[in-house]
Design a protein around this motif. Structure first.
Motif, mmCIF file in Angstrom:
data_model
loop_
_atom_site.group_PDB
_atom_site.id
_atom_site.type_symbol
_atom_site.label_atom_id
_atom_site.label_comp_id
_atom_site.label_asym_id
_atom_site.label_seq_id
_atom_site.Cartn_x
_atom_site.Cartn_y
_atom_site.Cartn_z
ATOM 1 N N LEU A 159 0.794 -1.224 0.195
ATOM 2 C CA LEU A 159 -0.075 -0.125 -0.087
ATOM 3 C C LEU A 159 0.963 1.090 0.071
ATOM 4 N N ALA A 160 0.683 2.179 -1.194
ATOM 5 C CA ALA A 160 1.437 3.593 -0.979
ATOM 6 C C ALA A 160 0.868 4.312 0.078
ATOM 7 N N MET A 161 1.540 4.816 0.818
ATOM 8 C CA MET A 161 1.368 6.023 1.922
ATOM 9 C C MET A 161 2.204 6.958 2.099
ATOM 10 N N GLN A 162 1.510 7.876 2.804
ATOM 11 C CA GLN A 162 2.726 9.270 3.179
ATOM 12 C C GLN A 162 3.724 8.444 3.916
ATOM 13 N N PRO A 163 4.835 9.070 3.924
ATOM 14 C CA PRO A 163 5.854 8.492 4.568
ATOM 15 C C PRO A 163 5.959 8.263 6.242
ATOM 16 N N ARG A 164 5.252 9.330 6.651
ATOM 17 C CA ARG A 164 4.995 9.224 8.049
ATOM 18 C C ARG A 164 4.107 8.023 8.781
ATOM 19 N N TYR A 165 3.250 7.595 7.726
ATOM 20 C CA TYR A 165 2.500 6.246 8.166
ATOM 21 C C TYR A 165 3.094 5.270 8.152
ATOM 22 N N ALA A 166 4.218 5.068 7.239
ATOM 23 C CA ALA A 166 4.893 3.842 7.294
ATOM 24 C C ALA A 166 5.416 3.425 8.410
#
Length: 370
Positions: A115-122
């Protein structure tokens, strides 16, 4: 006229005996609902379950299933409890953690690498997702896209629909700084998707097997009520399936059940606080029922220091899909609580009626603290 001393003593003893034998009358749940509905006349129906000593000590329902109708609600009728299902999703995740399938410090980027995501969410952990500290917005920010996904009537699985929603939600910018409390439905949808990925089974199957069935909650089901059952209400009229959260949203707010079934879950939470719960280890219940991070939120519960002038900690959670309003208030350390629901959203006074009914029975749950 002055009484002889022996007679005066007898009168004093008799008065004392009356005082001891006649404590303040406990609030009647049915009357509490009647009064709350009288103050909020648009609310068609309400239900209440009072909990204590490991069982339902009182249960009452009042009103009609549909506004303007004649069919009255009965004790076995189902009610929509909205976000109060989050505590059940949290227990499900807790059971998977205790089994070693998942770990609280697992990071989202590792759990859902495709799932592509905002870096912070990773870097957000499972613990942060469940306690609303992952920085995720409340819901998908794009209201138009959210409405389109909510109206998706394709034959795709609920899991596939959740993933479509999440793919868009994880592209939204964070709602706050890292580690700050931001209440988020998206976090609980992510938790459901993580459980599905880890087990190969749907959240619906998992919740029924891991939470509902062990507690005998055999009348609980996903979605909303059907014709002939109590209906939700908004804007002065009854609403239907198209007016509530879609089925794929259930892990964050989509369960209907009778008060008795809801009580079974909450009684287990009260038992868990005393080390006798059936679903988790004592440490697992403590995790759920202890504030995590900066907010007054554990996992699926608000954990507040005081409620209505009573010292806690108190487990509290409200749920609403805007057509219903449900509220649970539990005092774990004296094993008491109350569950109240109305088949009307806040715009028709459902929230005010529920809170008024809770306030009426609160003195019976726990005396006011000095």
């Amino acid at each position: 006229m002055n009484l002889p001393v022996p007679h005066l003593w007898l009168v004093m003893v008799a008065a004392l005996s009356v005082a001891v034998a006649a404590p303040a009358r406990a609030a009647d749940p049915g009357e509490a609902l009647d009064d709350a509905m009288a103050q909020n006349a648009q609310v068609p129906a309400m239900g209440m379950a009072v909990l204590g000593a490991g069982h339902i000590s009182a249960l009452a329902v009042r009103g009609v299933r549909v506004i303007g109708g004649q069919a009255r609600v009965v004790p076995g009728d189902p009610w929509h409890i909205g976000s109060d299902v989050k505590a059940m999703t949290a227990v499900l995740i807790g059971r998977l953690v205790e089994r070693g399938v998942l770990h609280w410090d697992d990071q989202l980027g590792t759990l859902m690498p495709d799932l592509a995501m905002q870096p912070r969410y990773a870097h957000a952990t499972l613990r942060q997702l469940m306690s609303h500290h992952a920085g995720l917005p409340h819901d998908l920010v794009n209201a138009g896209m959210r409405a389109a996904l909510f109206g998706d009537d394709s034959a795709d699985s609920l899991g596939a629909k959740r993933l479509r929603y999440l793919a868009l939600a994880l592209a939204d910018p964070p709602a706050g700084r890292s580690g700050s409390f931001q209440y988020s439905n998206t976090g609980y949808l992510l938790a459901a998707a993580i459980a599905e990925r880890a087990t190969g089974e749907t959240w619906e199957v998992l919740l029924r097997r891991e939470v509902l069935m062990p507690l005998g909650m055999d009348k609980a089901r996903f979605g909303t009520t059907i014709d002939g059952e109590p209906q939700g209400h908004r804007g002065g009229h009854a609403t239907g399936p198209g007016d509530t959260n879609p089925p794929f949203f259930a892990p964050a707010g989509g369960l209907v059940l009778p008060l008795e079934d809801w009580a079974k879950f909450c009684l287990d939470q009260l038992a868990g606080a005393r080390g006798t719960g059936r679903l988790l280890s004592p440490a697992g219940y403590r995790m759920m029922q202890t504030s995590q991070g900066a907010g007054e939120y554990g996992m699926g519960w608000e954990v507040v220091a005081r409620y209505g002038g009573r010292d806690g900690p108190v487990l509290v959670h409200a749920g609403s899909d805007t057509n219903w309003f449900a509220l649970a208030v539990l005092f774990p350390y004296n094993g008491s609580g109350v569950l109240v629901v109305a088949n009307a959203g806040p715009d028709m006074g459902g929230d005010a009626a529920v809170r008024a009914a809770v306030a009426t029975v609160l003195p019976d749950l726990k005396p006011r603290d000095p």
